[in-house]
Design a protein around this motif. Structure first.
Motif, short mmCIF file in Angstrom:
data_model
loop_
_atom_site.label_atom_id
_atom_site.label_comp_id
_atom_site.label_asym_id
_atom_site.label_seq_id
_atom_site.Cartn_x
_atom_site.Cartn_y
_atom_site.Cartn_z
N THR A 56 0.88 -1.17 0.00
CA THR A 56 0.00 0.00 0.00
C THR A 56 0.91 1.21 0.00
N ASP A 57 0.84 2.00 -1.04
CA ASP A 57 1.73 3.15 -1.17
C ASP A 57 1.12 4.34 -0.43
N TRP A 58 1.15 4.22 0.90
CA TRP A 58 0.55 5.24 1.75
C TRP A 58 1.08 6.64 1.44
N ALA A 59 2.40 6.75 1.27
CA ALA A 59 3.02 8.07 1.07
C ALA A 59 2.46 8.76 -0.17
N THR A 60 2.28 8.00 -1.25
CA THR A 60 1.73 8.58 -2.48
C THR A 60 0.30 9.06 -2.28
N HIS A 61 -0.51 8.29 -1.56
CA HIS A 61 -1.91 8.66 -1.35
C HIS A 61 -2.04 9.89 -0.46
N PHE A 62 -1.20 9.98 0.57
CA PHE A 62 -1.21 11.18 1.40
C PHE A 62 -0.75 12.40 0.60
N LYS A 63 0.29 12.22 -0.19
CA LYS A 63 0.81 13.32 -1.01
C LYS A 63 -0.25 13.76 -2.03
N ASN A 64 -1.00 12.80 -2.56
CA ASN A 64 -2.08 13.08 -3.50
C ASN A 64 -3.12 14.01 -2.87
N GLN A 65 -3.49 13.72 -1.62
CA GLN A 65 -4.45 14.58 -0.93
C GLN A 65 -3.85 15.96 -0.64
N LYS A 66 -2.60 15.96 -0.25
CA LYS A 66 -1.93 17.21 0.09
C LYS A 66 -1.87 18.16 -1.10
N GLU A 67 -1.62 17.62 -2.30
CA GLU A 67 -1.38 18.46 -3.46
C GLU A 67 -2.62 18.69 -4.33
N PHE A 68 -3.41 17.63 -4.52
CA PHE A 68 -4.48 17.73 -5.51
C PHE A 68 -5.71 18.46 -5.00
N ILE A 69 -6.06 18.25 -3.75
CA ILE A 69 -7.28 18.88 -3.23
C ILE A 69 -7.15 20.41 -3.21
N PRO A 70 -6.03 20.98 -2.74
CA PRO A 70 -5.89 22.44 -2.85
C PRO A 70 -5.91 22.92 -4.31
N TYR A 71 -5.32 22.14 -5.22
CA TYR A 71 -5.36 22.51 -6.63
C TYR A 71 -6.81 22.54 -7.13
N ALA A 72 -7.57 21.50 -6.80
CA ALA A 72 -8.96 21.42 -7.26
C ALA A 72 -9.77 22.62 -6.76
N ARG A 73 -9.46 23.06 -5.56
CA ARG A 73 -10.15 24.22 -4.99
C ARG A 73 -9.82 25.48 -5.80
N LYS A 74 -8.54 25.67 -6.09
CA LYS A 74 -8.10 26.85 -6.85
C LYS A 74 -8.61 26.80 -8.29
N ALA A 75 -8.76 25.60 -8.84
CA ALA A 75 -9.19 25.45 -10.23
C ALA A 75 -10.71 25.51 -10.38
N ASN A 76 -11.39 25.80 -9.27
CA ASN A 76 -12.86 25.96 -9.28
C ASN A 76 -13.60 24.67 -9.64
N TYR A 77 -13.04 23.54 -9.26
CA TYR A 77 -13.79 22.30 -9.40
C TYR A 77 -14.96 22.36 -8.42
N GLU A 78 -16.11 21.89 -8.84
CA GLU A 78 -17.30 22.00 -7.99
C GLU A 78 -17.50 20.81 -7.07
N GLY A 79 -16.70 19.79 -7.25
CA GLY A 79 -16.85 18.61 -6.40
C GLY A 79 -15.56 17.82 -6.29
#
Length: 520
Positions: A282-305
């Motif tokens: 289980t590549d825990w580090a990648t999944h945590f990093k994914n949340q750390k980086e992608f969710i703030p990006y999605a917010r800035k990119a005006n994703y609605e969900g």
């Protein structure tokens, strides 16, 4: 005016003003962090089918975490009326589906059904009833988009059933990983005349139009339209694209802002289980990093969900064939550890949605270890070391990075041994999933060491007894691991599926044992 009264009056005014400013500030923060209209989770029921009770309990957990959406990839577990042929041995009854959807709605969670409509349709095309729709006789992962009338008839039936059962405003129409696009002769001709984008879009537009006619909005994965965007404007503007990003660079599949300029809405989709995860990694580090980086990006990119995916398998299958490529049986190529062991990533996902700042994965794990398991600083650090320890695959008998499997075992063994000794004060069963994952990993490394020796250029028949002895110990150890897996997942998965998972996990080991026994 009485002086004391005057001062009291002033204090009251200041208090109200200060309270109002606090309320405004809180609302501003909430607006900044709560801009996702859809906060959801994706359940993959292609394998590791959760029991009805487990589904209900999982919905309760999602509700407590503030989720308002659940995307359900029912696949063969959905009990279609007109197309009961599609349903598999783990399919729910219609009463169970209705009860679950009602339960979710009472919790404030809308259930969006996900029905694949182009790729990932092996579970449909394995049945002779649908053979006419195959893009290829042997690779049955995709249907032919040029079989327009038959496709329309099939999906009108399927979506009508799903729309009647689900009250969500949306239906997810899949559309990802269509690797055979333009493969058959009919499709090649259309691609030559109009291009791959037009081939893809015409099919998905037909599908989207069915969904819209039923009063729903179509949701689809964004990878293929991003790769072939030329005809994107022909899709209904109601279409919502889901940008699935599991840890790669932004715009991995194509130029997202260009589609946004056309007026299309986007949702984002990270993952807590994806490649290279399997039973032993289980590549825990990648999944945590994914949340750390992608969710703030999605917010800035005006994703609605945001929809968090959790893949039980890659969706690639191996087949047993009869003549004319009739399917006798099919089995998934890759399995991951069940969702029952991933509460820590689900909880961190919630925190990532609630925070305007990117989460700090290591700080989160330490905090979680203390709060969830009552661990002191030293043991919390040991859990963190286990979570973030580099995970390596073994390919063709060799590690990706380490000099040898023996070195991998030694390095990983130190972390694993520390974890096993931890005695949590609470939520022991959840922590036992970590311990089982750690032991399954070591079990795998022990087997790979034997397998590597067997495949070495230096292997000679006289080494067989030694390798057999090692393999016998590994298989004996597997029995204990199987019992622990059963105990931890009983009630979460069906007993028969737990037994099936245990069998598949050790199948390769038994196969090597049989080959070695012949050499003895």
């Amino acid at each position: 005016m009485n002086c004391n009264y005057f001062y009291t009056f002033l204090l009251l005014i200041c208090s109200v003003a200060f309270g109002s400013s606090q309320l405004i500030a809180q609302k501003q923060v909430q607006t900044e962090t709560d801009n996702f209209k859809v906060k959801g989770f994706h359940l993959d029921l292609r394998i590791q089918v959760m029991t009805p009770k487990a589904l209900m309990e999982f919905a309760d957990e999602l509700s407590e975490l503030g989720m308002n959406t659940l995307v359900l990839e029912w696949e063969g577990t959905y009990p279609f009326e007109k197309h009961a042929t599609i349903s598999n041995k783990y399919s729910y009854t219609r009463a169970e589906v209705k009860s679950f959807i009602s339960h979710c709605e009472n919790l404030g969670i809308k259930v969006i059904p996900l029905q694949q409509t182009l790729g990932h349709v092996e579970y449909i095309l394995r049945n002779p009833r649908y053979s006419i729709l195959k893009e290829d006789r042997k690779d049955i992962s995709q249907l032919c988009p040029m079989e327009i009338s038959d496709n329309k008839a099939l999906f009108t039936d399927l979506f009508t059933d799903l729309a009647n059962m689900h009250n969500s405003d949306y239906i997810h129409i899949g559309g990802d990983e269509t690797y055979l696009l333009g493969h058959c002769e009919k499709c090649k001709k259309k691609v030559a005349e109009e291009g791959k984008s037009k081939l893809f879009v015409d099919h998905m537009k037909m599908i989207a139009d069915i969904v819209i006619s039923l009063g729903k909005k179509p949701v689809m994965w964004a990878d293929i339209i991003l790769k072939y965007p030329e005809a994107a404007a022909d899709l209904p503007k109601e279409t919502i694209f889901v940008d699935w990003n599991y840890g790669w660079k932004i715009n991995h599949f194509g130029d997202i802002p260009n589609l946004q300029k056309l007026g299309f809405t986007f949702w984002g989709s990270p993952a807590i289980r994806s490649h290279p995860d399997n039973w032993f990694i289980t590549d825990w580090a990648t999944h945590f990093k994914n949340q750390k980086e992608f969710i703030p990006y999605a917010r800035k990119a005006n994703y609605e969900g945001i929809i968090m995916t959790s893949w039980s398998t890659s969706g690639v299958y191996g087949f047993t064939w009869d003549v004319n490529y009739d399917v006798v049986d099919m089995v998934q190529i890759r399995n991951t550890y069940p969702l029952s062991g991933f509460n820590i990533l689900i909880q961190s996902y919630t925190e990532a949605l609630e925070s305007k700042d990117a989460i700090d994965p290591q700080a989160f794990v330490l905090k979680y270890a203390k709060k969830q398991f009552g661990l002191k600083k030293q043991d919390a650090q040991k859990l963190s070391e286990f979570i973030f320890f580099p995970k390596e695959l073994i390919t063709n008998g060799k590690p990706d990075k380490s000099s040898s499997i023996a070195v991998m075992k030694n390095d990983y063994g130190k972390v694993r041994d520390q974890l096993i000794l931890i005695n949590p004060k609470k939520n022991k069963e959840e922590f036992d999933h970590f311990k089982l994952m750690a032991d399954l990993r070591m079990h795998y490394l022990n087997f790979k060491e034997v397998e590597s020796a067997y495949n070495s250029v230096d292997f000679v028949r006289s080494q067989t007894p030694e390798l057999l002895e090692s393999l016998n110990k590994i298989l004996e150890n597997a029995k204990g691991l199987d019992k622990r897996f059963l105990a931890l997942n009983k009630g979460f998965l069906y007993d028969s599926e737990i037994n099936e998972q245990n069998f598949l996990r050790t199948q390769q080991m038994h196969a090597l044992h049989d080959r070695l026994a012949k050499l003895k």
